[in-house]
Design a protein around this motif. Structure first.
Motif, short mmCIF file in Angstrom:
data_model
loop_
_atom_site.label_atom_id
_atom_site.label_comp_id
_atom_site.label_asym_id
_atom_site.label_seq_id
_atom_site.Cartn_x
_atom_site.Cartn_y
_atom_site.Cartn_z
N GLY A 1 43.48 -7.52 -9.59
CA GLY A 1 44.13 -6.21 -9.77
C GLY A 1 45.56 -6.24 -9.25
N ALA A 2 45.74 -6.86 -8.09
CA ALA A 2 47.09 -6.94 -7.51
C ALA A 2 47.99 -7.77 -8.40
CB ALA A 2 47.01 -7.54 -6.11
N TYR B 1 38.22 -8.87 -7.43
CA TYR B 1 38.66 -7.73 -8.23
C TYR B 1 40.04 -7.28 -7.78
CZ TYR B 1 38.67 -2.89 -9.93
OH TYR B 1 39.01 -1.72 -10.52
N PHE B 2 40.20 -7.15 -6.44
CA PHE B 2 41.48 -6.65 -5.94
C PHE B 2 42.57 -7.70 -6.06
CE2 PHE B 2 38.76 -3.55 -3.73
CZ PHE B 2 39.36 -2.42 -4.22
N VAL C 1 47.77 -8.01 -11.65
CA VAL C 1 48.12 -7.15 -12.78
C VAL C 1 49.20 -6.16 -12.34
CG1 VAL C 1 47.29 -5.34 -14.31
CG2 VAL C 1 45.88 -7.35 -13.88
N ASP C 2 49.02 -5.63 -11.13
CA ASP C 2 49.97 -4.67 -10.60
C ASP C 2 51.35 -5.29 -10.48
OD1 ASP C 2 50.22 -2.02 -9.78
OD2 ASP C 2 50.36 -2.65 -7.69
#
Lengths: 491, 506
Positions: A408-409, A404-405, A411-412
């Motif tokens: 997420g990173a 997930y992270f 995407v960030d």
């Protein structure tokens, strides 16, 4: 108290090497000894000592920030190398524990354990390498030990054939790596990562440099079993003694990544090397690796091969860590890649060790063979359930978090399409991971199968890996902190 | 720390039961489920709903908020707490789990320790979903619920169990993914105005209109798209037509205890999340598209009832009869009036009890007669008076007879929906017509199966139901009647929580 000398930073690798020597001494004193408890116990002690040493140096803060440089800058001990040493030592400890039962009745066990220790030491040194020369030497220390370990079941044709394939592909990729290194040396006149970074800026030989970088990338792609250098992986993992498959697919892969992380951020970072767009190469590599690995895994009938291909797919996720650099959250995305490798170290090792356990029971390796195993060995199957779901990214284990992270990173960093490909692949992986669950819990048990022995070491290793995979959920905050710190020290 | 204790007790119980030998597992599972049950009653007894403003910065009951994973913009906190909407659902989870474990004593005859351990694990996931206030933890529990349900259906289900389990897993997992994308778009759209995935904070920011554009999409379309994505995700879980097709398979193939929990609590995850996310965070979209959402509700009521009318399998009749109830909940939510929202929340609890009751009855009938086909049985009331009485009570509750919990829920929903948005009287009237259809198929099933001269095809005797088979039925009937006669037991706390959502008291 006087400050500790700098070489203490290398304690994990030293502990492993020293233990390897002790194992050799034991073998010299009592040749052909098959005192399994003594050999496995010594090895386990060594790996646990390495784990403790890595943790202690990490906590003590003596390697914080830029880290310690040793031997004229050839080696560096920093957060990143210690973080990965923790992964390597944990995997080695689990593998040793499992090997205790797996090797029952085999000869030359001392050599086996010594090779495991030396390979692990090679991984730790790889994580500390700050020069292309030490990186290559550590790389070979790891690789040569691995070839022998894959061939350890020397009466088994599959094992020997797997080792041969592994060796041939490994030798070719070592040659490619070495050739790449020589090109880079030719262009920059240095082997230390820092020197390379300084001289790479205004070199006129960008074409040559580009070829060199791509060749180095190819060498690392082999070690991490990334497409297109992944063909050896399913063969080697299938033929090797199963604890060694776990060792290679978790530890050796992480070792490939740590050196890639360091080389591609310190030596030719994307901000230094403006002429060669290797980030794009990694993006292509990540997408292709994920997709190829997952699709191949989905079509397997053999659980061990499925795991082998799925580990290719997992390598694709970690490649996102390099493919999403340059988007403004570099430390975050690299740190998340490291965290994923840590979690992966436990869940993937555990999954392979479960296969080893099943082999030990004489169950077989296909999905059909696993039918109804849940009613015979509920605890081990519960652990396997944790591994499979965690690998698939369902929050029964920390695999959900790390993935997930990681996405997420990405995407960030603005690479939302990379995350999208990852998510789609994750959804696909659910199909084959749940297939294992369907088999062990859903199918009708083979009545003739009698599970008589409960191998202590294997069971302990499987359950321990499952417990850590679950416990990393609440403790995930403790992992990401050091990971991101270590990653940010590189930029 | 009481909520953590509640979840920990479920998990610990699951572990202990998993390690128990099979012959002790049923009773051990029941005992293990009593600890969370008692704890949840302690929580209920000490519940103070007066300060539980999910929106206006108030303190939620039993709130804990500590840092968990800190990563700049991705800060994740362990944030749990209860308000008047989640409290009844937590109690419903513990009550139904304990009763479900007892209903499993007769039909579950293999790998028992695994079965009860998974039920307790499921309970932990459900309580987590209802009590967590951080999106990340919410997602963890939400997904964690899938695992035990999948395994419970795959291993202990009916003849088509693998098909049903995979269908359930794939459908709800895709739904989660779509919902996740919708919600994440909102978080990114909020940009720097939120620093964590804290649900109250995000809700506050969204209601304050701090949503910006994201990737070239303006705030308006972004809200609408996110609403649609979340509506799809949660609608799948609560089985709104046309996303309901997983439901009859999963319900029918599950063993009785799993059906009880699945229909009783797991679908409430959908309605609860729909209220918490869609309706609390984006009320302007609700107002704007009220007719469209109401259309979904009405179609779910009428179409679901018609589907139920055409079934011959008693379990499928009960399974399809969940659809009209879920349609009523959606209608109450879309009304967005005090009565509508409270009625919908009340209906969640009521339907949980009633569907649990009816599925438990079907389970008892099936183990006694060996058939579930309405055409194969008649006059069961003669031989199984207690089960038949409980079945009749459950049906009456579904039909909305006074002094039963169903009446209170439906009454408030219709009251709240009737004059809430333009055209609402028509929607409400059509939905109310659904009650007639519900009464139709339930009366049909009751009359054919329970009354007349005793007859079961192929077997003239029925096995006597044991005391532990009947006890859950009696307890559930008692709960239904108590809630129907004294709705204030939960209604007052619901009203406390609903008021602030609408910007005032009830």
């Amino acid at each position: 108290m006087a400050p500790l000398p700098d070489w203490v930073g290398l304690a994990p690798a030293l502990a492993l090497t020293f233990t390897a020597l002790v194992v050799f001494v034991i073998d010299t004193v009592k040749p052909r000894s098959n005192d399994r408890a003594l050999l496995a116990g010594t090895t386990l002690l060594g790996t646990v000592a390495a784990l403790a040493a890595a943790g202690a140096v990490l906590v003590s803060g003596m390697a914080s920030g830029e880290g310690l440089t040793l031997f004229g800058g050839q080696l560096v001990v920093d957060g990143m190398s210690l973080f990965f040493s923790v992964i390597f030592a944990s995997v080695a400890a689990l593998v040793t524990l499992a090997s205790y039962d797996y090797l029952a009745g085999q000869s030359e066990q001392a050599e086996y354990y010594a090779l495991v220790l030396l390979a692990t030491a090679g991984m730790c040194l790889l994580a500390s390498s700050a020069s292309l020369a030490t990186a290559f030497v550590s790389f070979e220390l790891l690789s040569l030990a691995s070839y022998a370990l894959v061939a350890f079941l020397k009466d088994n044709e599959g094992s020997v054939e797997a080792s041969l394939k592994y060796f041939l592909v490994g030798a070719v990729s070592s040659a490619i790596l070495l050739y790449g290194i020589s090109l880079i040396y030719g262009v920059t006149g240095g082997l230390l990562f820092d020197t390379v970074a300084e001289n790479v800026v205004d070199t006129p030989h960008t074409g040559l440099l580009g070829v060199g970088v791509l060749m180095v990338l190819g060498g690392f792609a082999f070690k991490t079993a990334s497409v297109p250098f992944h063909f050896w992986a399913p063969e080697a993992y299938e033929g090797a003694p199963t604890p060694i498959s776990a060792f290679l697919s978790s530890g050796s892969k992480a070792a490939g990544f740590v050196v890639a992380f360091r080389v591609f951020t310190v030596a030719f970072g994307f901000d230094i090397l403006t002429d060669v767009d290797w980030v794009l190469a990694f993006q292509v590599l990540a997408v292709v690796t994920m997709t190829v690995g997952n699709f191949a895994a989905a079509t397997q009938e053999n659980v061990k091969r499925m795991l082998a291909y799925s580990s290719v797919g997992q390598a694709g996720y970690v490649l996102i860590a390099l493919a999403a650099l340059g988007g403004g959250s570099d430390a975050l995305v690299l740190g998340m890649g490291m965290s994923h490798l840590l979690v992966y170290g436990f869940m993937n090792t555990g999954a392979f060790l479960f296969v080893a356990l099943a082999e030990r029971w004489g169950v077989g390796r296909t999905f059909e063979d696993y039918a109804g195993l849940g009613s015979k060995a509920p605890v081990a199957c519960a652990a396997m359930t944790v591994f499979m779901l965690s690998l698939a990214g369902i929050p029964l284990g920390a695999g959900f978090f790390s993935k997930y992270f990681l996405f997420g990173a990405a995407v960030d960093a603005g690479y939302w399409w990379l995350a999208a490909v990852g998510v789609v692949n994750s959804a696909l992986s659910l199909y084959y991971y749940t297939r294992v669950l369907r088999a062990i819990w859903g199918g009708d048990a083979n009545e003739s199968l009698r599970i008589e022995s409960y191998p202590v070491g294997l069971y302990t290793a499987v359950v321990a890996a499952a417990v850590v995979t679950v416990l990393l959920i609440p403790a995930f905050g403790f992992v990401t902190g050091p990971a991101v710190d270590a990653a940010s020290a590189l930029f | 720390m009481l909520i953590e204790l509640l979840i920990a007790l479920c998990l610990l119980g699951a572990l202990v039961v998993f390690l128990l030998p099979d012959e002790y597992a049923p009773f051990g599972g029941f005992v293990a489920s009593l600890f969370p049950l008692v704890t949840s009653f302690v929580l209920w007894y000490g519940f103070d709903g007066s300060g539980n403003a999910f929106l206006q910065g108030g303190q939620l009951a039993y709130e804990t908020n500590v840092e968990w994973i800190s990563l700049g913009q991705y800060a994740v906190n362990w944030h749990v707490g209860l308000d008047g909407i989640s409290m009844p659902l937590v109690v419903l989870s513990t009550v139904l789990t304990s009763l479900a474990i007892v209903t499993g004593w007769t039909p579950i005859d293999r790998q028992r320790s695994g079965f009860y351990a998974l039920l307790l694990f499921l309970e932990a996931g459900l309580i987590g979903v209802f009590s967590t206030l951080d999106f990340f933890a919410f997602l963890v529990f939400w997904e964690a619920v899938l695992v035990p349900v999948y395994l419970l259906i795959t291993v202990w289900g009916g003849p088509r169990r693998e098909y049903a389990a995979i269908k359930f897993f794939v459908y709800t997992n895709i739904a989660t993914l779509v919902m996740f994308i919708g919600f994440t778009a909102l978080v990114f759209g909020l940009g720097d105005s939120v620093t964590s995935l804290d649900l109250p904070a995000i809700t506050q920011a969204l209601r304050a209109g701090e949503l910006g554009a994201l990737g070239g999409v303006g705030a308006g379309p972004l809200r609408l798209a996110a609403f649609a994505a979340m509506f799809f995700g949660f609608g799948m879980k609560m089985a709104v037509v046309p996303f309901h097709t997983w439901l009859p398979d999963a319900y029918t193939e599950s063993p009785t205890p799993v059906t009880v929990v699945l229909a009783g609590v797991v679908t409430k995850m959908g309605t609860y999340a729909m209220l918490r996310f869609n309706f609390t965070m984006l009320p302007d979209i609700v107002e704007q598209y009220a007719q469209v959402i109401a259309l979904f509700a009405v179609v779910t009521v009428i179409y679901g009832a018609l589907l139920a009318l055409s079934q011959h399998d008693l379990k499928r009749i009960v399974a399809y009869s969940s659809l009209p109830s879920m349609g009523f909940v959606l209608l109450g939510l879309v009304a967005y009036t005090p009565y509508g929202l409270s009625g919908a929340t009340f209906q969640m609890v009521s339907h949980g009890l009633l569907s649990g009751l009816l599925f438990a009855c079907v389970g008892v009938i099936y183990s006694a007669t060996g058939t579930r086909m309405v055409g194969d049985m008649a006059g069961l009331a003669d031989r199984m008076p207690v089960t038949a009485a409980a079945f009749v009570a459950g049906c009456f509750g579904y039909m909305g007879l006074p002094f039963m919990s169903g009446f209170m829920g439906e009454y408030f929903i219709f009251q709240g929906a009737f004059d809430s948005f333009p055209g609402s009287p028509i929607f409400t009237a059509v939905a109310m017509f659904g009650i007639v259809l519900v009464a139709g198929y339930l009366l049909f099933a009751m009359q054919r199966a329970l009354f007349g001269e005793f007859r079961v095809d192929g077997d003239s005797t029925v096995r006597r139901a044991a005391v532990h088979d009947l006890a859950p039925l009696v307890v559930l009937v008692a709960c239904v009647i108590v809630l129907g006669s004294a709705p204030s037991l939960v209604f007052s706390m619901i009203a406390d929580a609903v008021g602030p959502l609408l910007g005032g008291g009830l």
